[in-house]
Structure formats: C-alpha cells, structure tokens
Motif scaffolding. Structure first.
Motif, PDB file in Angstrom:
ATOM      1  N   HIS A 104       0.838  -1.201   0.000  1.00 35.23           N
ATOM      2  CA  HIS A 104       0.000   0.000   0.000  1.00 35.23           C
ATOM      3  C   HIS A 104       0.876   1.255   0.000  1.00 35.23           C
ATOM      4  O   HIS A 104       0.692   2.161  -0.815  1.00 35.23           O
ATOM      5  N   ARG A 107       2.723   1.833  -3.147  1.00 33.33           N
ATOM      6  CA  ARG A 107       1.848   2.408  -4.174  1.00 33.33           C
ATOM      7  C   ARG A 107       1.664   3.901  -3.938  1.00 33.33           C
ATOM      8  O   ARG A 107       1.633   4.686  -4.880  1.00 33.33           O
ATOM      9  N   VAL A 108       1.538   4.278  -2.676  1.00 28.99           N
ATOM     10  CA  VAL A 108       1.396   5.708  -2.380  1.00 28.99           C
ATOM     11  C   VAL A 108       2.636   6.453  -2.853  1.00 28.99           C
ATOM     12  O   VAL A 108       2.555   7.487  -3.532  1.00 28.99           O
ATOM     13  N   THR A 112       1.519   7.277  -6.649  1.00 38.05           N
ATOM     14  CA  THR A 112       0.852   8.551  -6.445  1.00 38.05           C
ATOM     15  C   THR A 112       1.835   9.716  -6.450  1.00 38.05           C
ATOM     16  O   THR A 112       1.622  10.711  -7.128  1.00 38.05           O
TER      17      THR A 112
ATOM     18  N   ARG B  33      -7.465  10.955  -9.808  1.00 42.27           N
ATOM     19  CA  ARG B  33      -6.624  10.146 -10.681  1.00 42.27           C
ATOM     20  C   ARG B  33      -5.537  10.991 -11.310  1.00 42.27           C
ATOM     21  O   ARG B  33      -4.430  10.536 -11.491  1.00 42.27           O
ATOM     22  N   GLY B  34      -5.878  12.214 -11.586  1.00 39.80           N
ATOM     23  CA  GLY B  34      -4.880  13.115 -12.144  1.00 39.80           C
ATOM     24  C   GLY B  34      -3.703  13.275 -11.194  1.00 39.80           C
ATOM     25  O   GLY B  34      -2.572  13.466 -11.627  1.00 39.80           O
ATOM     26  N   ALA B  35      -3.966  13.154  -9.928  1.00 42.01           N
ATOM     27  CA  ALA B  35      -2.895  13.251  -8.955  1.00 42.01           C
ATOM     28  C   ALA B  35      -2.047  11.986  -8.933  1.00 42.01           C
ATOM     29  O   ALA B  35      -1.151  11.857  -8.117  1.00 42.01           O
ATOM     30  N   GLY B  36      -2.317  11.117  -9.841  1.00 40.32           N
ATOM     31  CA  GLY B  36      -1.438   9.966 -10.002  1.00 40.32           C
ATOM     32  C   GLY B  36      -1.936   8.717  -9.299  1.00 40.32           C
ATOM     33  O   GLY B  36      -1.318   7.679  -9.374  1.00 40.32           O
ATOM     34  N   GLU B  37      -3.039   8.828  -8.690  1.00 39.27           N
ATOM     35  CA  GLU B  37      -3.534   7.665  -7.983  1.00 39.27           C
ATOM     36  C   GLU B  37      -4.310   6.819  -8.962  1.00 39.27           C
ATOM     37  O   GLU B  37      -5.450   7.103  -9.293  1.00 39.27           O
ATOM     38  N   ARG B  38      -3.677   5.798  -9.452  1.00 39.85           N
ATOM     39  CA  ARG B  38      -4.294   5.085 -10.558  1.00 39.85           C
ATOM     40  C   ARG B  38      -4.967   3.843 -10.022  1.00 39.85           C
ATOM     41  O   ARG B  38      -4.425   2.759 -10.036  1.00 39.85           O
ATOM     42  N   GLU B  39      -6.123   4.075  -9.581  1.00 38.83           N
ATOM     43  CA  GLU B  39      -6.831   2.947  -9.015  1.00 38.83           C
ATOM     44  C   GLU B  39      -7.870   2.466  -9.995  1.00 38.83           C
ATOM     45  O   GLU B  39      -8.345   3.203 -10.825  1.00 38.83           O
ATOM     46  N   ARG B  40      -8.210   1.243  -9.827  1.00 35.92           N
ATOM     47  CA  ARG B  40      -9.060   0.714 -10.852  1.00 35.92           C
ATOM     48  C   ARG B  40     -10.256  -0.076 -10.364  1.00 35.92           C
ATOM     49  O   ARG B  40     -11.237  -0.213 -11.044  1.00 35.92           O
ATOM     50  N   ALA B  49      -9.246   0.925  -5.178  1.00 33.37           N
ATOM     51  CA  ALA B  49      -9.040  -0.320  -4.472  1.00 33.37           C
ATOM     52  C   ALA B  49      -8.224  -0.140  -3.213  1.00 33.37           C
ATOM     53  O   ALA B  49      -8.406  -0.854  -2.252  1.00 33.37           O
ATOM     54  N   GLY B  50      -7.291   0.758  -3.243  1.00 32.43           N
ATOM     55  CA  GLY B  50      -6.388   0.872  -2.113  1.00 32.43           C
ATOM     56  C   GLY B  50      -6.979   1.781  -1.071  1.00 32.43           C
ATOM     57  O   GLY B  50      -7.697   2.704  -1.367  1.00 32.43           O
ATOM     58  N   GLY B  51      -6.650   1.480   0.136  1.00 33.53           N
ATOM     59  CA  GLY B  51      -7.055   2.368   1.211  1.00 33.53           C
ATOM     60  C   GLY B  51      -8.547   2.429   1.352  1.00 33.53           C
ATOM     61  O   GLY B  51      -9.273   1.671   0.758  1.00 33.53           O
ATOM     62  N   PHE B  69      -6.151   6.967   1.829  1.00 31.13           N
ATOM     63  CA  PHE B  69      -5.213   6.224   0.979  1.00 31.13           C
ATOM     64  C   PHE B  69      -3.763   6.627   1.252  1.00 31.13           C
ATOM     65  O   PHE B  69      -2.884   5.783   1.338  1.00 31.13           O
ATOM     66  N   ARG B  70      -3.530   7.918   1.426  1.00 25.82           N
ATOM     67  CA  ARG B  70      -2.156   8.392   1.458  1.00 25.82           C
ATOM     68  C   ARG B  70      -1.388   7.953   2.697  1.00 25.82           C
ATOM     69  O   ARG B  70      -0.201   7.629   2.613  1.00 25.82           O
TER      70      ARG B  70
END
Lengths: 206, 301
Positions: A104, A107-108, A112, B33-40, B49-51, B69-70
């Motif tokens: 996790h 991935r952050v 991100t 998602r633009g912030a790079g968090e590519r969740e699906r 999915a994460g967090g 998430f962060r």
C-alpha cells in the motif's frame, strides 16, 4: 528486492554505478540479521522484520522511499519498483497485513507521488492450499492494472516453447475498456533474451 | 465478485440513485486520478481499491473526500488524512459533522481494506452504530455504501455482513461484455426481492442499464439446454449403421416364425404318427466279410 529506473538495453552494472539502479539484496541483508549473534549495529536494517519480532515493514518502505525520492536537481524519470518475490515474505513468517501495508505504501510513494510503476512478483496456483498466499495474490490482482501470468505448457515439456504468458489488461475506467482484455503468448527463454510468439507459432510447429 | 452493501436505509429509488451518484462522483474522481492515484477497482459508485475513503455528499460542495489512501497507518506523518485508528463511530461522526450539513450518502472504499486490518466484530459494530451516533450528533446519514471484494474474506464474514446490509449488490463479470449485478433487496414487511440485471459502464462513468434477463428468454434457454442434454445422453445419435426399422421392415421381421414357436402346421407334422416300420437298407461292398456267426470278426482286437 530490486529497484531500478530503466531497463531498456541498459547494462545493469553501468546503471548501478550511475545510480539508476538501486539493488536491495534481501538475502545478504537478512544474513546479517540472522547470524549477527545479538550484536545490534547502530544502523537500522530494513530487513529487521524477519527476525520475527512482529514489526511492520515500515523500515523497508522507508528504505525504498529514500532510494526512489530524487534529490534536488535530479532529473530522473518516473521510477519502477520491482519486488521479487513478495510471497517469500509469507514464508518468513511475516503477517499478510504487514505485506499488504508495505505494498500500500509503495503504491502511495511510487504511483501517487512519483508517478512510477510497481511490479510485484508472486507465485500462485488455483488449486493451491496455501490460503494466505492465495489471498495475497488475489489482493494484488484487485490492485493491479495488468497481470502477467506465466505458466508452463499444459501439454508438458517442449524444447522450443518454455511456457505460456497470459497478459490480462484489467478493464479500467481510465482506458475506457469495459472488460478485461486477455492476450496469450508463448515464450522461449534464450541466453539474454526472451522471444514471444503467438500460440502454435513456435519453431517446433512451423 | 465484488459486492456493494448498502445500509442502514435505502430511501432513494434505484433509478434515481445510480445515475446521480455516478455523475456526482465522476468529476472529483478524475482529479484524484490526475494526482497519479491510478486505481481501478471501482465498482459502480464506489471508488478505488487501495485504502479506504469515506465521503459525505451534500448539496454544495457536494462531495467530501476523507482520504485514507495516502497515510492510513501514519508512516509518512501526513496530516489530515484518515487513519485506521479513526475507524470508530465517534471519530467518524466528528469528521462528518465538520463536513456534512444535509442528509448525506456515505461511500466506503474499501471495506476489504479495513476487514483485513481490523478485528471483524469491531468493523461490524462501527457499521451498525454509525448512523445512530451520527444522528445524535446532527448528521443524517441516508445511505452507507461499502465496497467489498468477496474473494478476500472468509464466507462466514461475508454472510454476517450480508445480514447487516439492507441491499447487497453482487457484481460479476459476465461471459460477454455486459456485467451482471445481482441485487438482493430486503424490503420492509419482511419482503425480499432478488433480481439480476445487466449493465455496462460508459465513458464518463455513466451507467447504462441493459435490462434484465427476460423470463421468455430464460425459459427458451432452458429448453435449448434440455435438448442439448438429451442429445448428449443419447448414445445412438451418431451411429454409422441403422438401428431403426421402417414400418415394412418391422412387419417383415414380425412375420418370420422363430424356431421355438409352434405353428399349427409344424405341430401337426410333428405329431403325425409314423407311417410304417423303420428299415435299414445296406449294400455290402467287396471288403466286407460278413459272417453271421461272428459279427465282430472284422474288429482288430
């Protein structure tokens, strides 16, 4: 556990010297913990968790993070973090939640913050009775964009075909693909390369 | 399959619920998602999915993201994020009371993340208590939607969660392109409605309802399947020789008298008495040496 930044026709040794590749060798690091005979060094070992003290993988993540965060004036592209192999940690008595926490946070950090990619290797089979490992694999499947699934040929050994690679491009809202896209290739591992071909197109058949 | 739980109350009619929520969540999501968090793993109206994140929606601004998430475990020391320790009814209510004003819909993404890290009973408790606690604090939670990956948890935990929820939507990837949503809806007065629907997600998160499997089509399918089954079960289907008789062949076959059958004709011929004494006619040849005195003379004893 490997970290590296680019692997396209680049000599890994040279890349390592230039700092493009950071290689964190779990086996060596764990040796110093398991055979240090109680002499604790001042420097925190990122693999401290394998000593069985139940600690989380935070130290390992911090180590990864330190290696990947670019310094000032550093113009590196997005990083790629490769973990080989995550399932081994389960065998080392690391708790599943600790492993998932580690992933996790990777991935952050990598996805991100640094816009990079994380590549994780696990072993899995559908009729496996190792529930923890299967749960780890399933959990990773849910988090991943693309699954590369390599397995031996169902028909047994072949000199020209070493196995089959199934590429599952998970359907995502971003790509606009509604369902999972599945592609199957056969491969042959050569000295310094791997050749891929469509099923039934190997040298043994043609 | 993925499952969505809705609890404790379901006041919006379904058609109203789906497009609206998807529309509302679309824009902020692309920002995330633009912030790079590519969740699906985004199922229907619930997110990555994460967090886990929980959001309270209200008219303006309509969407609040409590970002879990962060930094859910406090490793990186980021402030203001939702941590795993915050998942208790009083803590959550405190957060929501700062954000939400009107009745809120709460989406939890994902419950799987929590279940893997927190004791199961405490998660259930929080889910059950949250609406009441929120109500006493002046926050009305109209709907609570949670995303769950069904294959990550033991079946008994899933059953317990199912019984907590008023609506369970199980999402499956169909054989073809359309996805399947099986909805189990516990209505008031002990009524339970289950229905199966096909849907697809268009670009821009618009949900397109593709209808339900019609009863006629279903029964038609079943008939076809039955036919197939009988064909498979019949070993005489694809023989190289003929096992069946035509009507003429059958008659010919039946008219043949079998050896053990006694017709009148046969009976009379067998029962007819002998016409005279039996006689032996013997003509001796040259080698025969007939001696009436010694009939065994020719034997070589």
């Amino acid at each position: 556990i490997y970290h590296f930044f680019s692997l396209q026709g680049v000599s890994l040794a040279a890349a390592k010297e230039k700092g493009q590749l950071v290689f964190l060798e779990g086996l060596k690091a764990s040796k110093s913990i398991l055979f240090s005979e109680g002499q604790q060094s001042d420097e925190a070992n990122p693999f401290q968790f394998i000593s069985g003290d139940g600690s989380s993988l935070r130290a390992l993540h911090d180590c990864v993070r330190a290696a990947l965060i670019p310094g000032a004036g550093d113009s590196r592209g997005p990083p790629v973090l490769m973990v080989d192999d995550l399932g081994v940690l389960l065998s080392l008595d690391v708790r599943l939640t600790h492993i998932l926490d580690f992933i996790h946070y990777c991935r952050v950090t990598v996805n991100t913050q640094l816009k990079g990619n994380v590549v994780v290797m696990v072993h899995s089979s559908e009729d496996s009775e190792d529930e923890e490992n299967e749960r780890l694999a399933k959990s990773l499947r849910h988090q991943s964009h693309r699954i590369l699934w390599a397995q031996g040929l169902a028909t047994g050994f072949c000199k020209e075909v070493h196995g089959e690679l199934t590429v599952i491009q998970r359907g995502s809202w971003e790509t606009g693909a509604e369902s999972d896209l599945l592609r199957v290739y056969q491969y042959k591992i050569q000295d310094k390369n791997v050749s891929f071909f469509a099923r039934g197109m190997s040298a043994a058949v043609l | 399959g993925r499952q969505l739980f809705s609890s404790p109350s379901w006041l919006l009619p379904e058609d109203d619920f789906r497009p609206k929520q998807c529309g509302t969540f679309a824009q902020p999501y692309s920002d995330v998602r633009g912030a790079g968090e590519r969740e699906r793993e985004r199922a229907r109206d619930a997110g990555g999915a994460g967090g886990w994140r929980s959001r309270g929606a209200r008219p303006s601004p309509r969407l609040f993201i409590h970002d879990g998430f962060r930094d859910p475990l406090g490793w990186s020391g980021a402030r203001g994020g939702l941590t795993v320790g915050d998942f208790s009814a009083p803590q959550l209510v405190l957060r929501f009371s700062q954000a939400a004003q009107g009745p809120a819909t709460l989406a939890l993404d994902s419950l799987s993340w929590l279940l893997l890290r927190l004791p199961f009973p405490s998660v259930c408790q929080v889910l059950a208590q949250l609406p009441k606690k929120a109500n006493t604090a002046g926050v009305r939670i109209r709907t609570l939607v949670a995303l769950l990956h069904g294959d990550l948890h033991p079946p008994e935990q899933l059953k317990a969660l199912h019984s907590l929820a008023r609506v369970v939507v199980t999402l499956k990837q169909g054989d073809g392109s359309p996805r399947v949503a099986v909805t189990l809806h516990r209505k008031r007065r002990n009524k339970v409605v289950q229905k199966k629907e096909y849907f697809t997600v268009l670009s821009g998160f618009a949900l397109k309802h593709l209808g339900e499997p019609s009863p006629a089509a279903v029964s038609g399918e079943e008939v076809i399947q039955k036919d197939d089954a009988s064909a498979v079960a019949d070993p005489t289907a694809n023989l190289t020789f003929n096992l069946r008789l035509s009507e003429a062949e059958r008659r010919a076959k039946e008219s043949v008298p079998l050896p053990y059958q006694f017709s009148e004709e046969k009976k009379s011929s067998l029962l007819q008495g002998p016409t005279g004494q039996g006689k032996i006619y013997y003509e001796p040849d040259a080698a025969d040496d007939i001696d009436d005195e010694d009939p065994d003379d020719d034997l070589d004893v």
